[in-house]
Design an enzyme around this catalytic site. Sequence first.
Site, PDB file in Angstrom:
ATOM      1  N   CYS A 133       0.799  -1.234   0.000  1.00  0.00           N
ATOM      2  CA  CYS A 133       0.000   0.000   0.000  1.00  0.00           C
ATOM      3  C   CYS A 133       0.827   1.277   0.000  1.00  0.00           C
ATOM      4  O   CYS A 133       0.281   2.360  -0.193  1.00  0.00           O
ATOM      5  CB  CYS A 133      -0.963   0.003   1.186  1.00  0.00           C
ATOM      6  N   HIS A 387      -9.193   3.478  -2.235  1.00  0.00           N
ATOM      7  CA  HIS A 387      -7.799   3.084  -1.997  1.00  0.00           C
ATOM      8  C   HIS A 387      -7.301   2.166  -3.120  1.00  0.00           C
ATOM      9  O   HIS A 387      -7.235   0.957  -2.955  1.00  0.00           O
ATOM     10  CB  HIS A 387      -7.717   2.384  -0.634  1.00  0.00           C
ATOM     11  N   CYS A 418      -0.252   2.400   6.433  1.00  0.00           N
ATOM     12  CA  CYS A 418       0.148   1.071   6.869  1.00  0.00           C
ATOM     13  C   CYS A 418       0.424   0.222   5.636  1.00  0.00           C
ATOM     14  O   CYS A 418       0.018   0.565   4.522  1.00  0.00           O
ATOM     15  CB  CYS A 418      -0.910   0.431   7.751  1.00  0.00           C
TER      16      CYS A 418
END
EC number: 2.3.1.16
Length: 434
Positions: A133, A387, A418
Site C-alpha cells: 500500500c 484506496h 500502513c
Amino acid sequence: MSESVGRTSAMHRLQVVLGHLAGRPESSSALQAAPCSATFPQASASDVVVVHGRRTPIGRAGRGGFKDTTPDELLSAVLTAVLQDVKLKPECLGDISVGNVLEPGAGAVMARIAQFLSGIPETVPLSAVNRQCSSGLQAVANIAGGIRNGSYDIGMACGVESMSLSNRGNPGNISSRLLESDKARDCLIPMGITSENVAERFGISRQKQDAFALASQQKAASAQSKGCFRAEIVPVTTTVLDDKGDRKTITVSQDEGVRPSTTMEGLAKLKPAFKDGGSTTAGNSSQVSDGAAAVLLARRSKAEELGLPILGVLRSYAVVGVPPDIMGIGPAYAIPAALQKAGLTVNDIDIFEINEAFASQALYCVEKLGIPAEKVNPLGGAIALGHPLGCTGARQVVTLLNELKRRGRRAYGVVSMCIGTGMGAAAVFEYPGN
C-alpha cells in the site's frame, strides 16, 4: 572534565536510540506533542522538490467508470497531464518509478507501455516498485534517492492500480515451511482480520470506527462540492461496457466513492465484513478502487534552471516494520521516525494525510500520536475517496500539497500509510508558501 562530558553525551545518544526502539506495539506510551518549535530550513540548491502532481478520479472497482479501463491507460493519463501542465519535454526525465501492487511483476511491462502511450521516448528508463500500500510513496522515495545520489536531476514518481481487472488475494509461490514461523504465517492473514486484531487489542469500538468513517465521508463530500479536488484531478475519457456488453464512451471527472448521504444510523446497520461479532464493516473500511497519480520531482537547482514551479520540498522519508497481524499500526511508528529525521514534532505539522485502510487502524495511529482530529485528512481519506493500492501514496502527496497550496502559507505536511505484512511508511513535505 571533557571525558565526563563525552560520557554524558554518549549516554544521551544511547537513551535517544533506546527511546526509538522502545514504544513498540506492546508499549502503552504515546508520542507526546511538544510545543511548536518548527523553523523552516534555508532553501538549498540540492533540495529534492516536488514540481507538480496530478491524479485521475478514483473509480469504484468492478462497477465504476474505470471498471473496463486498463491500468496503462490510467497511468498514461496522469503522465501526459503532468508533462503538459509544466511544458516539460519528456526526454528531460532521468527516470520514472511506478508503484503497483496487483499487476504481475509490479506492473513493469504495463508501466513501460504507459510511458510510450504518453509520448515519453525509449531513452527514458523506467522501473516498477511494489511495497504494497505504500508503493506510490515508495516510488516518490526512489526518484528522490536517484536525485540525491546524482543519477539524474529530474524524474517522475507514479502509482497506479486497477483493482477491477487484477487478481486479488493470491500470494504467489511460497515455502512449504510457512507453518514453522508464526510471523511468516501471519503475512497471510487477511487485511480485514488484521483490522479486527487492532480493534480488539487496542479497544477501538465499533461506534468510534463508524464515527471516524462518517467524518471521512462528510469531509470528502464537502471538499468535492467546493471543488477542492479540481486542480489535482485529470478527467479521463474512456469506454465502459454496460450490462448488455455494449460499449459506451464516458468521461470520469470526480471521485466515485464519496457518499454525502452517509449517516451513523446507516453505518450501524452494516454487518461485520470479516468475522462474526467483529467491528470492521464495508462502511468503515477503505473502498476497492481504480486510479493513478503522478508526481514530478527535481533537484531544486534543475527546477530553477528550467523555470519550473516548486510545489513542495521532500524533507524526510521513513519505513518501519511492525507485527504482520496488526499491520495497521504502521503509521504510529513510521510518522515519529520521519518527524525525527526532519527535526520536527507532531505540533509542527499542519496536515497529516494518513491512509484510511480501516477506521480501526487509522484511529489507533491518530490517538497513539496525539494528533488533533482537525489535522487528519481534512478532505477525507480512503474510506470515502477509495484506496487503489499502488496509487494511494502518490495520490496522497498530490492531495496534501494542493491543499497546503490552497491554504497559502508556508507549512509542513505528512503522508503516511500502513503496509500489508507489517510495515508503515511516512514522508514529511514542506510547502514553501505562496
